[in-house]
Design a protein around this motif. Structure first.
Motif, PDB file in Angstrom:
ATOM      1  N   VAL A  25      26.504  41.736  40.204  1.00 51.28           N
ATOM      2  CA  VAL A  25      27.826  42.080  39.660  1.00 51.28           C
ATOM      3  C   VAL A  25      28.505  43.128  40.537  1.00 51.28           C
ATOM      4  O   VAL A  25      29.708  43.076  40.801  1.00 51.28           O
ATOM      5  CB  VAL A  25      27.700  42.577  38.206  1.00 51.28           C
ATOM      6  CG1 VAL A  25      29.014  43.189  37.733  1.00 51.28           C
ATOM      7  CG2 VAL A  25      27.300  41.425  37.304  1.00 51.28           C
ATOM      8  N   LYS A  26      27.731  44.109  41.028  1.00 52.53           N
ATOM      9  CA  LYS A  26      28.300  45.113  41.911  1.00 52.53           C
ATOM     10  C   LYS A  26      28.860  44.469  43.183  1.00 52.53           C
ATOM     11  O   LYS A  26      29.954  44.796  43.649  1.00 52.53           O
ATOM     12  CB  LYS A  26      27.227  46.135  42.295  1.00 52.53           C
ATOM     13  CG  LYS A  26      26.950  47.185  41.250  1.00 52.53           C
ATOM     14  CD  LYS A  26      25.949  48.199  41.798  1.00 52.53           C
ATOM     15  CE  LYS A  26      25.664  49.285  40.774  1.00 52.53           C
ATOM     16  NZ  LYS A  26      24.715  50.299  41.309  1.00 52.53           N
ATOM     17  N   ILE A  27      28.051  43.563  43.740  1.00 54.37           N
ATOM     18  CA  ILE A  27      28.493  42.872  44.965  1.00 54.37           C
ATOM     19  C   ILE A  27      29.763  42.059  44.718  1.00 54.37           C
ATOM     20  O   ILE A  27      30.714  42.090  45.510  1.00 54.37           O
ATOM     21  CB  ILE A  27      27.370  41.967  45.502  1.00 54.37           C
ATOM     22  CG1 ILE A  27      26.181  42.822  45.955  1.00 54.37           C
ATOM     23  CG2 ILE A  27      27.877  41.090  46.648  1.00 54.37           C
ATOM     24  CD1 ILE A  27      24.962  42.019  46.346  1.00 54.37           C
ATOM     25  N   ALA A  28      29.789  41.338  43.578  1.00 55.70           N
ATOM     26  CA  ALA A  28      30.962  40.531  43.245  1.00 55.70           C
ATOM     27  C   ALA A  28      32.201  41.405  43.068  1.00 55.70           C
ATOM     28  O   ALA A  28      33.309  41.052  43.485  1.00 55.70           O
ATOM     29  CB  ALA A  28      30.701  39.722  41.978  1.00 55.70           C
ATOM     30  N   PHE A  29      31.990  42.587  42.442  1.00 51.97           N
ATOM     31  CA  PHE A  29      33.105  43.511  42.220  1.00 51.97           C
ATOM     32  C   PHE A  29      33.677  44.011  43.549  1.00 51.97           C
ATOM     33  O   PHE A  29      34.884  44.040  43.759  1.00 51.97           O
ATOM     34  CB  PHE A  29      32.628  44.687  41.360  1.00 51.97           C
ATOM     35  CG  PHE A  29      33.705  45.685  41.065  1.00 51.97           C
ATOM     36  CD1 PHE A  29      34.740  45.388  40.197  1.00 51.97           C
ATOM     37  CD2 PHE A  29      33.677  46.945  41.662  1.00 51.97           C
ATOM     38  CE1 PHE A  29      35.740  46.306  39.941  1.00 51.97           C
ATOM     39  CE2 PHE A  29      34.672  47.866  41.405  1.00 51.97           C
ATOM     40  CZ  PHE A  29      35.716  47.553  40.543  1.00 51.97           C
ATOM     41  N   ILE A  30      32.759  44.389  44.442  1.00 53.90           N
ATOM     42  CA  ILE A  30      33.210  44.873  45.753  1.00 53.90           C
ATOM     43  C   ILE A  30      33.923  43.778  46.528  1.00 53.90           C
ATOM     44  O   ILE A  30      34.975  43.997  47.135  1.00 53.90           O
ATOM     45  CB  ILE A  30      31.995  45.408  46.551  1.00 53.90           C
ATOM     46  CG1 ILE A  30      31.425  46.658  45.871  1.00 53.90           C
ATOM     47  CG2 ILE A  30      32.390  45.706  47.998  1.00 53.90           C
ATOM     48  CD1 ILE A  30      30.115  47.122  46.453  1.00 53.90           C
ATOM     49  N   GLY A  32      35.444  41.279  45.242  1.00 51.18           N
ATOM     50  CA  GLY A  32      36.734  41.033  44.595  1.00 51.18           C
ATOM     51  C   GLY A  32      37.790  42.008  45.074  1.00 51.18           C
ATOM     52  O   GLY A  32      38.938  41.628  45.333  1.00 51.18           O
ATOM     53  N   ILE A  33      37.398  43.290  45.191  1.00 52.93           N
ATOM     54  CA  ILE A  33      38.343  44.291  45.682  1.00 52.93           C
ATOM     55  C   ILE A  33      38.750  43.989  47.117  1.00 52.93           C
ATOM     56  O   ILE A  33      39.935  44.014  47.473  1.00 52.93           O
ATOM     57  CB  ILE A  33      37.729  45.702  45.576  1.00 52.93           C
ATOM     58  CG1 ILE A  33      37.558  46.104  44.114  1.00 52.93           C
ATOM     59  CG2 ILE A  33      38.599  46.729  46.300  1.00 52.93           C
ATOM     60  CD1 ILE A  33      36.853  47.425  43.924  1.00 52.93           C
ATOM     61  N   LEU A  34      37.740  43.683  47.940  1.00 49.55           N
ATOM     62  CA  LEU A  34      38.031  43.355  49.344  1.00 49.55           C
ATOM     63  C   LEU A  34      38.910  42.108  49.451  1.00 49.55           C
ATOM     64  O   LEU A  34      39.824  42.033  50.282  1.00 49.55           O
ATOM     65  CB  LEU A  34      36.726  43.150  50.117  1.00 49.55           C
ATOM     66  CG  LEU A  34      35.852  44.391  50.302  1.00 49.55           C
ATOM     67  CD1 LEU A  34      34.548  44.013  51.003  1.00 49.55           C
ATOM     68  CD2 LEU A  34      36.595  45.461  51.104  1.00 49.55           C
ATOM     69  N   GLY A  35      38.623  41.096  48.593  1.00 44.42           N
ATOM     70  CA  GLY A  35      39.429  39.874  48.609  1.00 44.42           C
ATOM     71  C   GLY A  35      40.864  40.144  48.214  1.00 44.42           C
ATOM     72  O   GLY A  35      41.802  39.585  48.793  1.00 44.42           O
ATOM     73  N   THR A  36      41.028  41.032  47.199  1.00 43.23           N
ATOM     74  CA  THR A  36      42.387  41.373  46.759  1.00 43.23           C
ATOM     75  C   THR A  36      43.151  42.073  47.874  1.00 43.23           C
ATOM     76  O   THR A  36      44.324  41.790  48.127  1.00 43.23           O
ATOM     77  CB  THR A  36      42.325  42.266  45.510  1.00 43.23           C
ATOM     78  OG1 THR A  36      41.629  41.580  44.472  1.00 43.23           O
ATOM     79  CG2 THR A  36      43.729  42.634  45.040  1.00 43.23           C
ATOM     80  N   ILE A  37      42.464  42.993  48.556  1.00 35.24           N
ATOM     81  CA  ILE A  37      43.102  43.699  49.671  1.00 35.24           C
ATOM     82  C   ILE A  37      43.470  42.715  50.787  1.00 35.24           C
ATOM     83  O   ILE A  37      44.562  42.772  51.357  1.00 35.24           O
ATOM     84  CB  ILE A  37      42.167  44.804  50.201  1.00 35.24           C
ATOM     85  CG1 ILE A  37      41.978  45.893  49.141  1.00 35.24           C
ATOM     86  CG2 ILE A  37      42.727  45.408  51.494  1.00 35.24           C
ATOM     87  CD1 ILE A  37      40.919  46.920  49.511  1.00 35.24           C
ATOM     88  N   ALA A  38      42.528  41.802  51.078  1.00 33.55           N
ATOM     89  CA  ALA A  38      42.786  40.813  52.136  1.00 33.55           C
ATOM     90  C   ALA A  38      43.956  39.906  51.761  1.00 33.55           C
ATOM     91  O   ALA A  38      44.815  39.597  52.599  1.00 33.55           O
ATOM     92  CB  ALA A  38      41.532  39.982  52.391  1.00 33.55           C
ATOM     93  N   ALA A  39      43.982  39.468  50.486  1.00 35.23           N
ATOM     94  CA  ALA A  39      45.074  38.602  50.037  1.00 35.23           C
ATOM     95  C   ALA A  39      46.406  39.326  50.107  1.00 35.23           C
ATOM     96  O   ALA A  39      47.425  38.760  50.519  1.00 35.23           O
ATOM     97  CB  ALA A  39      44.802  38.117  48.611  1.00 35.23           C
ATOM     98  N   ALA A  40      46.385  40.618  49.701  1.00 29.70           N
ATOM     99  CA  ALA A  40      47.619  41.397  49.775  1.00 29.70           C
ATOM    100  C   ALA A  40      48.070  41.562  51.221  1.00 29.70           C
ATOM    101  O   ALA A  40      49.273  41.468  51.534  1.00 29.70           O
ATOM    102  CB  ALA A  40      47.404  42.766  49.122  1.00 29.70           C
ATOM    103  N   GLY A  41      47.107  41.808  52.100  1.00 26.32           N
ATOM    104  CA  GLY A  41      47.440  41.933  53.520  1.00 26.32           C
ATOM    105  C   GLY A  41      47.989  40.640  54.094  1.00 26.32           C
ATOM    106  O   GLY A  41      48.947  40.635  54.872  1.00 26.32           O
ATOM    107  N   LEU A  42      47.345  39.529  53.695  1.00 31.07           N
ATOM    108  CA  LEU A  42      47.808  38.218  54.161  1.00 31.07           C
ATOM    109  C   LEU A  42      49.217  37.936  53.665  1.00 31.07           C
ATOM    110  O   LEU A  42      50.081  37.459  54.412  1.00 31.07           O
ATOM    111  CB  LEU A  42      46.841  37.140  53.676  1.00 31.07           C
ATOM    112  CG  LEU A  42      46.970  35.751  54.309  1.00 31.07           C
ATOM    113  CD1 LEU A  42      46.591  35.800  55.788  1.00 31.07           C
ATOM    114  CD2 LEU A  42      46.086  34.744  53.578  1.00 31.07           C
ATOM    115  N   ALA A  43      49.458  38.234  52.386  1.00 29.27           N
ATOM    116  CA  ALA A  43      50.786  38.020  51.808  1.00 29.27           C
ATOM    117  C   ALA A  43      51.820  38.885  52.519  1.00 29.27           C
ATOM    118  O   ALA A  43      52.926  38.421  52.847  1.00 29.27           O
ATOM    119  CB  ALA A  43      50.760  38.327  50.315  1.00 29.27           C
TER     120      ALA A  43
END
Length: 570
Positions: A25-30, A32-43
């Protein structure tokens, strides 16, 4: 002194989950945060790219297409001057509903990107391991066509989505729909809905009836193959598919569909259109339509470099007119001259047709389909099939030489008898002549029909050491920035051996740096000239549309020889 401290209480989620799940769960959470940052950067990246595009271009009239000859001389084309933008008020409501049903059912509901459709297409693309589906909405297609985003890639799709969202935030749905219809290509040289309406139905968009609206929407997916001027059956099928989609969406019912199908279609006759100023340009336009659809070339300012040589075309036409007018002045028949032609009637005066193809490539240097395009749009260069008479001798010689027999110049019957009619027919077909062929020895005397285009290709085959070229009219297509969107690749098909082709050329007469063959049929109703120049292979036909005697052999031979003398070298 005691160092004991109470243990900190674990987070609530750890108390609710078994211990073996804490790490994942910790790994998934991290992640998820990294994915959100990457998606925001991509957008952010793609919206930054999208901000570089000028949205004012959406509502502008796209620049017209320029056609040039092989030397860069602009060809006169009147169609572009008639273009204009349609407004939303010009669009019948039925046309709008038909477009929505056929192209983008949720157009008035989504924000430019149909998430459901995009997800469905993504799953399909992953399954196929290629971009087989795009789920493009009308707004996405508008963005793509306006800014020429063509490559099928994730980068292109992300940029297209970012641009689409910008367009949706700037323009209303009605403005987007109108701009889309003003930009897309409808076939037959028509860019935009207004020009398409005039091209196909001879009147403005606002006057189209429901049947015509359904048809014009139906051809959008295949403007070349479904043009009602070329393929009425296909256009009607697309109309019916559009009406079926409207039934599925509840816009009409089955009874209304049947009523619409009975409304008269006021289709234009292709011969009534003034946008094609010559036989040659009509052929160019047809090839341009086909290439544009196959290569997915967008509307916009395009430069089309054709294969035509304007100087040679003018010279050929002027000298042919001069020769035929001299024959008309002799008044050796009762037919009217071109000057005596009555407007609105089928021409009954003497006609000619000519085609010159570049011997090595098949590029069409000149095409003349008749004496006056204003009097008749019938293209005799490609559609007329007339007896060849003595002009068939080079192909009899080619067939004999290919089979190792003697070529007896001036004696086609004796040459042909060595291999028989069936073998002559087979070899002539390989050179590009389609016939029909007489099955007897009269074939050797020229009892076979062909068009000037076929004869030009056949002559080029002999001049190209037995390699038959495929004729074409367009060399390159460039966009506004000068980028090459299309380049023709000459296609050569082996038809004869080089030795047989050379032997066949021996029956042509040397003349001022060229090799020629002139002659008339035994009935003196058709006359042909074959001219193999340093770079071009020219076939010329002379005759009446309703087969009639022209003049005696001696006069026709003299006329054609004089023409060849004046034409000189190319």
């Amino acid at each position: 002194m005691s160092t004991w401290r109470p243990l900190s209480r674990p987070p609530w989620w750890q108390r609710w989950l078994p211990e073996f799940l804490h790490g994942p769960v910790k790994i998934a959470f991290i992640l998820g945060i990294l994915g959100t940052i990457a998606a925001a950067g991509l957008a952010f990246f793609y919206f930054s790219l999208a901000m570089r595009f000028d949205l004012d271009e959406i509502e502008k009239l796209p620049a017209g297409t320029v056609f040039l000859d092989r030397k860069g001389v602009e060809l006169p084309v009147s169609a572009a001057s008639s273009r204009k933008l349609a407004t939303r008020e010009d669009l019948p409501d039925f046309l709008v509903k038909a477009l929505q049903a056929r192209e983008d059912a949720r157009f008035f509901e989504h924000s430019g990107v149909d998430v459901r459709g995009l997800a469905r297409a993504t799953v399909r693309n992953i399954k196929d391991w290629e971009f087989t589906q795009g789920a493009s909405t009308l707004t996405m297609q508008l963005a793509r066509n306006t800014y020429d985003i063509r490559a099928k890639s994730l980068h292109r799709k992300f940029l297209e989505i970012a641009l689409t969202l910008r367009v949706e935030s700037r323009y209303t749905k009605d403005q987007i729909l109108t701009a889309y219809l003003n930009r897309i290509y409808f076939g037959s040289g028509a860019d935009g809905i207004e020009q398409a309406s005039q091209t196909y139905f001879g009147r403005p968009t606002r006057e189209l009836n429901d049947n015509e609206c359904a048809m014009i929407v139906g051809i959008i997916r295949g403007p070349h193959i479904f043009s009602p001027l070329r393929n009425l059956k296909g256009a009607l099928e697309q109309r019916d598919q559009t009406l079926d989609r409207m039934i599925a969406m509840g816009f009409i019912n089955e009874a209304r569909k049947e009523e619409i199908q009975k409304i008269p279609l006021h289709l234009m006759n292709s011969d009534d259109q003034e946008s094609r100023p010559s036989y040659a340009f009509r052929a160019i336009e047809s090839e341009f339509d086909r290439i544009r659809e196959l290569e997915d070339i967008p509307p916009g300012k395009l430069t089309v470099i054709t294969t035509l040589d304007s100087d040679w075309q003018s010279r050929l036409e002027e000298e042919l007119n001069r020769s035929v007018e001299s024959l008309e002045n002799e008044k050796s028949w009762n037919h009217p001259t071109r000057a005596e032609h009555v407007a609105g009637e089928d021409p009954t005066y003497l006609q000619f047709a000519a085609v010159t193809t570049e011997t090595k490539t098949g590029a069409v240097l000149a095409l003349i389909g008749g004496r006056d395009f204003r009097h008749s749009r019938y293209n005799r260069a490609t559609n007329v099939r007339r007896d060849l008479g003595s002009a068939f001798e080079p192909f009899v010689a080619a067939a004999a030489a290919e089979r190792g027999k003697l070529v007896l110049a001036g004696r086609p019957v004796q040459t042909g008898r060595q291999i028989g009619p069936a073998e002559v027919e087979r070899l002539a077909k390989r050179c590009g002549l389609a016939g029909p062929f007489l099955k007897t020895e009269d074939l050797f005397r020229g009892s076979v029909a062909a068009s000037p285009m076929e004869m030009s290709v056949g002559l080029a085959t002999l001049g190209n050491d037995g390699k038959r070229p495929k004729p074409y009219f367009i060399q390159q297509i460039l966009n506004e920035d000068g980028d090459v969107l299309y380049t023709a690749e000459p296609q050569l098909t082996p038809a004869l051996s080089a030795n047989a082709a050379r032997d066949a050329r021996s029956v042509l007469h040397s003349h001022a740096g060229t090799r020629c063959f002139t002659g008339a049929t035994g009935s003196e109703r058709e006359a042909w000239t074959l001219r193999l120049g340093p770079s071009g292979s020219t076939a010329i036909w002379l005759g009446f549309d309703v087969s009639t005697k022209i003049a005696n052999h001696e006069r026709l031979e003299a006329l054609l020889d004089e023409f060849v003398d004046r034409l000189g070298n190319d």
